[in-house]
Design an enzyme around this catalytic site. Structure first.
Site, PDB file in Angstrom:
ATOM      1  N   GLY B 126       0.826  -1.204   0.000  1.00 28.76           N
ATOM      2  CA  GLY B 126       0.000   0.000   0.000  1.00 28.76           C
ATOM      3  C   GLY B 126       0.856   1.248   0.000  1.00 28.76           C
ATOM      4  O   GLY B 126       1.068   1.863   1.057  1.00 28.76           O
ATOM      5  N   GLU B 243      12.353  -3.623  -5.241  1.00 32.07           N
ATOM      6  CA  GLU B 243      11.395  -3.663  -6.323  1.00 32.07           C
ATOM      7  C   GLU B 243      12.094  -3.432  -7.661  1.00 32.07           C
ATOM      8  O   GLU B 243      11.725  -4.014  -8.669  1.00 32.07           O
ATOM      9  CB  GLU B 243      10.332  -2.578  -6.094  1.00 32.07           C
ATOM     10  CG  GLU B 243       9.122  -2.703  -6.999  1.00 32.07           C
ATOM     11  CD  GLU B 243       7.988  -1.779  -6.574  1.00 32.07           C
ATOM     12  OE1 GLU B 243       8.212  -0.875  -5.750  1.00 32.07           O
ATOM     13  OE2 GLU B 243       6.877  -1.974  -7.074  1.00 32.07           O
TER      14      GLU B 243
END
Lengths: 367, 386
Positions: B126, B243
């Site tokens: 999130g 990431e």
């Protein structure tokens, strides 16, 4: 797996860079443009003294039995300084051709003198193409069909052809009838020599791009407009990031291609289907790929460098032109971007069709 | 330079390859957000978990195999080579889990890490909000501290795997008075907490992998803050750099995409098509070696921050070029799909095309990557920020 140069390779790059930094100055370059030969004898002597010519030559003929990878840091450095001499042809390619394709008699006669720089050589691997630095060469290698022929300087007539890059000295070479002697193993060596030429040129181009980016980043940090450094604007930053991202990959590609090439035997008839999945075919495709990637990178970085410099970069007084012009010149050599792209495309299609046989069966992903 | 794997690494590749080939699913899976698809994915991942192949790069003490960067690369290549199903818990496996391992308390590690590993929790991230995309630190989801709880209000969006996730790790603003980057905390919580609503969001290619997540006075334990309170921005850098990371076999997938285009170009036989194939193959070559060079940098422990951005930028640009070329070769029939409702998922070729386009947006847009390369890599001055 190791993607760093060895300590020795790195050290050679550093000492070559230091020498170029001292010698290859703007003043020196501009003086050479107007000199009769455009070349400096002491510079050539120093290239030999640094051991560059001897690297690829065999030990029993005064060489170091080194590999193409050993020379990559030096070639990148030469690009960073836009060294005027036909370094790739005289230091690397012609000596490699003599060592690889010469008869025992030719090798015995020439190689030791080549290694010391006493016998200066140059070569053109494309039939009928202009030959760089032929006017200072003692031995000129020309391609006829699939074969290389060696000529002494007295065997040929030279006609200078002028280049947009005033540092380059190019010649049409016309051998006198009946002169010259063939290098007997040149046909079987041709694919390897062409690949070396592509990778070495890619490394040199990467050096050019490295300088262009460094100097342009430096300028963008200093040049003030709208009350701040132009390099703080995203429009400018993104141009430089586009260049930097391509250059990092281009350098890796040329270093990897050199290393693959150095470790692979290249047979003569690579188009034969037996060879399509071989390390030799992939090393050769890698060489053309590395050169194509360098060309793409150069085209972009060349554009970015001039654009970010603006008007000052467009003056004859500014040294940026050394790298801008050399970059564009090298981009067009050896077939240029379109021909290189076609070659890679053809090789990939051939490899892909050969690969279809041993593809892993089935897929587990949803359609 | 040494471009060969050691005999041990080659043996490891064989081991991975044999196991994956012997155990891989034989049917095509439904999308993971359908009931049947989720069951198929869970069943496959259960096999990976039981054999110790779920997170081989994790430390042994957390149930991994403690692989080094090279073995991880080999594993990722083999997984990608067989085109095996995307891992449904990859946000936990690649981002959330390693962040907790790096910054969490002993209790947090014990509570969460084994559950990510065995899929008893599915994690999602999130970070993005409607008002905080590229400017992530502008996020406004509020986390008001009340006793030993944090009360969440606000909205997260573009939440990959949100529709199936049980757990979210998120950045929330716990100190609105502090400077933008300073008042943020990194929190982990169950998505079935009262006051949290997950609404699946269909993507433009018809897949429903995304979700929006709404918070209305949702109370989560204060003990679920990872790292110090209000230092979530720093903690999130671990997740953001992971990431971008080495791409987890993405170079293998790029190579396969280039191969598909090569086959189409072979069929067409037009010289112009062969010529346009060339640069795609050449850049794929550079990207392959770039992935290895980055692995070498990571394995040596050097700073790979700007390089990771270079790789993410070039990957998304190249993959888009390759997929553009694929559509160009398919020509006017490229638009054709099987009879379907308007919102049905597009078939694989079109899905891959649009997925490549998404790559230029997710995990930091191309423009954000260029800022990082320019500022962190080239040392250019930052754009003045208000």
């Amino acid at each position: 797996m190791k993607y760093q140069f060895s300590e020795e390779q790195y050290a050679l790059g550093v000492s070559v860079d230091a020498y170029f930094g001292k010698t290859v100055t703007s003043t020196w370059q501009r003086e050479l443009w107007d000199s009769s030969t455009g070349r400096d004898e002491t510079f050539w002597a120093q290239l030999s003294a640094l051991g560059l010519i001897a690297i690829l030559l065999p030990e029993d003929h005064g060489g170091f039995d080194g590999s193409l990878t050993d020379l990559i840091p030096a070639l990148e450095a030469a690009g960073r300084y836009a060294v005027p001499d036909a370094l790739i042809e005289s230091v690397l390619l012609a000596p490699a051709a003599l060592a690889g394709a010469g008869s025992p008699v030719q090798r015995a006669e020439w190689l030791e003198a080549v290694a010391t720089g006493e016998l200066r050589t140059t070569v053109s691997l494309r039939e009928g193409a202009l030959v760089p630095d032929a006017h200072v060469a003692d031995l000129i290698l020309l391609r006829h069909g699939d074969c290389l022929q060696a000529y002494r300087s007295e065997d040929v007539e030279l006609e200078r052809v002028y280049s947009q890059d005033p540092a380059r000295r190019l010649f049409t070479v016309r051998p006198y009838p009946g002169s010259g002697q063939p290098l007997p193993r040149s046909t079987e060596q041709m694919a390897r020599l062409e690949a070396i030429e592509l990778v070495a040129t890619a490394a040199f181009i990467n050096g050019i791009c490295e300088h262009l980016l460094d100097t342009t980043v430096g300028y963008a940090k200093e040049r003030q407009q709208f009350g701040r450094a132009v390099g703080s604007f995203m429009a400018v930053k993104h141009l430089l990031a586009d260049g930097a991202s391509r250059l990092w990959l281009s350098q890796i590609a040329a270093r990897a291609a050199a290393t693959e090439l150095a470790g692979t035997e290249i047979p003569q008839h690579l188009e034969h289907s037996d060879h399509l999945r071989s390390p030799a075919h992939s090393a050769l495709t890698g060489a053309v790929s590395a050169r194509l990637v360098a060309n793409d990178t150069q085209a972009l970085v060349n554009h970015v460098a001039l654009q970010v410099h603006g008007g000052i970069g467009f003056t004859f007084e500014h040294d940026l032109q050394f790298w801008l012009k050399r970059g564009k010149v090298l981009e067009q050599l050896h077939g240029g971007t379109a021909e290189l792209a076609h070659r890679v495309g053809v090789a990939a299609i051939a490899e892909e069709s050969a690969a279809e046989a041993d593809e892993p069966p089935g897929r587990a992903q949803p359609e | 330079m040494d471009l060969s794997f050691t005999p041990e690494q080659q043996a490891f590749r064989k081991q991975v390859r044999h196991w994956l080939e012997d155990h891989r699913p034989t049917v095509e899976f439904e999308p993971y957000y359908t009931e049947r698809g989720l069951a198929q994915h869970l069943e496959w991942e259960q096999e990976l978990i039981e054999a110790g192949w779920s997170a081989p790069g994790w430390p042994v003490e957390y149930g991994g195999r403690g692989l080094d960067a090279w073995s991880q690369l080999i594993y990722d290549e083999e997984y990608a080579r067989l085109d095996l199903p995307e891992r449904i818990n990859k946000m936990g496996l690649i981002h959330g889990g390693p962040t907790v391992i790096a910054h969490g308390t002993a209790q947090q590690k014990a509570d969460w890490v084994p559950k990510i590993l065995d899929n008893s929790q599915i994690w999602c991230q999130g970070f993005s909000e409607p008002g905080a995309g590229s400017d992530l630190a502008a996020l406004s989801t509020r986390g008001r501290i009340q006793g030993d709880q944090i009360i969440l209000n606000g909205q997260k969006t573009w939440t990959s795997f949100g529709s199936i996730a049980t757990t979210m790790f998120a950045l929330v603003r716990t100190d609105p008075a502090a400077q933008k980057h300073r008042g943020i905390s990194f929190v982990v919580f169950d998505l079935d907490t009262p006051g949290i609503e997950v609404r699946p969001l269909r993507q433009l290619h018809g897949h429903a992998g995304f979700a929006e997540v709404f918070f209305t006075d949702a109370a989560i334990p204060l003990a679920n803050v990872v790292g110090p309170l209000n230092e979530g921005w720093r903690i999130a850098q671990t997740s953001l750099s992971l990431e971008r990371g080495t791409g987890r076999g993405v170079h293998t997938r790029l190579a396969r995409a280039v191969g598909e285009v090569a086959r189409l170009a072979a069929v067409s036989g037009r010289e112009a098509d062969v010529e346009r194939l060339g640069p795609l193959v050449a850049w794929n070559y550079a990207y392959h070696h770039g992935s290895y060079a980055l692995t070498d940098i990571i394995e040596s422990g050097a700073d790979a921050y700007a390089i990771s951005s270079i790789m993410k930028l070039r990957m998304s640009e190249l993959l888009t070029q390759v997929r553009e070329e694929q559509l160009a070769l398919l020509g006017e029939r490229a638009e054709q799909v099987p009879p379907a409702a308007a919102h049905d998922p597009l078939p694989v070729t079109l899905r891959e095309y649009w997925h490549a386009r998404a790559g230029e947006i997710y995990a930091g847009t191309s423009q954000i990557q260029k800022n990082i390369i320019a500022e962190r890599g080239l040392g250019l001055p930052r754009e003045p920020r208000p």
